[in-house]
Design an enzyme around this catalytic site. Sequence first.
Site, PDB file in Angstrom:
ATOM      1  N   ASP A  58     -18.488  20.530 -11.586  1.00 35.12           N
ATOM      2  CA  ASP A  58     -18.231  20.186 -13.226  1.00 35.12           C
ATOM      3  C   ASP A  58     -17.588  19.005 -12.573  1.00 35.12           C
ATOM      4  O   ASP A  58     -16.808  18.584 -12.259  1.00 35.12           O
ATOM      5  CB  ASP A  58     -16.886  21.552 -12.421  1.00 35.12           C
ATOM      6  CG  ASP A  58     -16.254  21.420 -14.171  1.00 35.12           C
ATOM      7  OD1 ASP A  58     -16.296  20.634 -15.123  1.00 35.12           O
ATOM      8  OD2 ASP A  58     -14.715  21.793 -13.918  1.00 35.12           O
ATOM      9  N   ASP A 115      -8.453  34.532 -13.551  1.00 35.17           N
ATOM     10  CA  ASP A 115      -8.636  35.462 -12.703  1.00 35.17           C
ATOM     11  C   ASP A 115      -8.173  36.236 -13.569  1.00 35.17           C
ATOM     12  O   ASP A 115      -8.051  37.722 -13.806  1.00 35.17           O
ATOM     13  CB  ASP A 115      -8.526  34.962 -11.189  1.00 35.17           C
ATOM     14  CG  ASP A 115      -7.277  34.881 -11.196  1.00 35.17           C
ATOM     15  OD1 ASP A 115      -6.904  34.548 -11.695  1.00 35.17           O
ATOM     16  OD2 ASP A 115      -7.162  34.499  -9.432  1.00 35.17           O
TER      17      ASP A 115
END
Length: 464
Positions: free
Chosen positions: A120, A270
């Site tokens: 990324d 998450d």
Amino acid sequence: MLTLNKKYATVLISGFAASNSMAAANSSSLALTWWLLVQTFLFTVIAMLVFYSLRHYFFTWQRLYGSQHHLHSGMAHAPWPRVVVFVAAHNEESVVADALRALVQADYPADRIKIVPVNDRSTDNTYAVIERVVAEHPGRIQPFHRTSGKPGKAAALKDATAWIARDKWADIALVFDADYLPSRQLIKQLVVPFQDAEVGAVMGRVVPQNAGSNLLTRLLNLERAGGYQVDQQARSNIGAVAQYGGTVGGLRLSALEDAGGWHDDVLAEDTDITFRLLLQGWKTAYLNHAECYEEVPEQWQVRARQIGRWAKGHNQALFRHTRAMWAHHELRPLEKFDGLALLAIYAMPILLMMGWLSALLLFYSNYNLALSGAVALMLMLTYASFGNFAAFYQIAAAATLDGQRSSLRLLPLCIVGFLVSMVSISKATIELAILDRLFKRQLRWDKTVRYRAQPATVALSTPA
């Protein structure tokens, strides 16, 4: 005439006196109301602290003496689904090669797995390191190099998932951070629970691989053990809300799509996906035997930034999902209350600090409520001396279950880590609730520092 003036002055003075008396009464009433509110807030905080203490005690008791449910821990053969393994990497040149090489050695059918490092927008040598490992293992690794787009892990995973989903090849997505070292059997262990059609996510246990580096890493090792060996496993045992973690976990891609996919405007993707899956009727399975090894912070300032980032992301989920959790009619009461307790866990440190301040204000006030304030202060001090050690019991139980009794000598020092966490979490909560909104600041991802030795320089360049 003089007599009339005296009478008028007397009436005027009486009026002023009555007015001042009424103003004083109103002021006293407002002050009394204010102190009643402060006292009510204080005892609310105390009730919440007592609840969380009892929760720690119950989970510890359950883990030591209750029925244990280790899901599919003995299964070695199954119709293995097709799996994509994402390895999130942003400036991870020092660690990503180890993770990829470990995954290549995984005990999983080679034709049923795709290993996808998600590079990324790295500005270091991460691209070169990944390409070198790709060349070492032809056909085993399919890198996803992301050179633009919204920053953050959730945004990177969103793009990588869309890229891999084009051919609809995979059924399951596993997610690791680049510093994690999976064992050979870990992929199978994480995939097995998806044989249950209700399972939308799985979570394994995180174990520090640099636990012996210094005092901080040893304390974090104890905290991790308490959080996974006792807290997560106990919640799994009783059918409460197991939490999907952003690493050492997996998602059924159809469940992820059903829950709305990755949201790229969150810090704790998450926690966010845990509750969106729950609200859509999917279950998360915790696997205490599925261990993976991470690199924990070795410096206190790095730890403070890490826990602050977690707090912002978790409290962001608290703001987003509390109402929906409370209003959901299909969740069992246990799931609802445990889910709400899990959502509020990172709000407790600042409430504790505000509780201390409220107790001091009441204690030093001149109202009759001062006695109640003193009692409240005594309760707070009693909690700080005894109740807070409920978390220590949880850690001690985990160390015992792990066969690490010698590490218990460090238990009193865990209070240092708790104080650092309390300050860092409180600061992050204030920033999220007030400063970030006031100054319209975007949430920023603070990358955790890595400590492994740098790899040898490779003769590959990062793409333009």
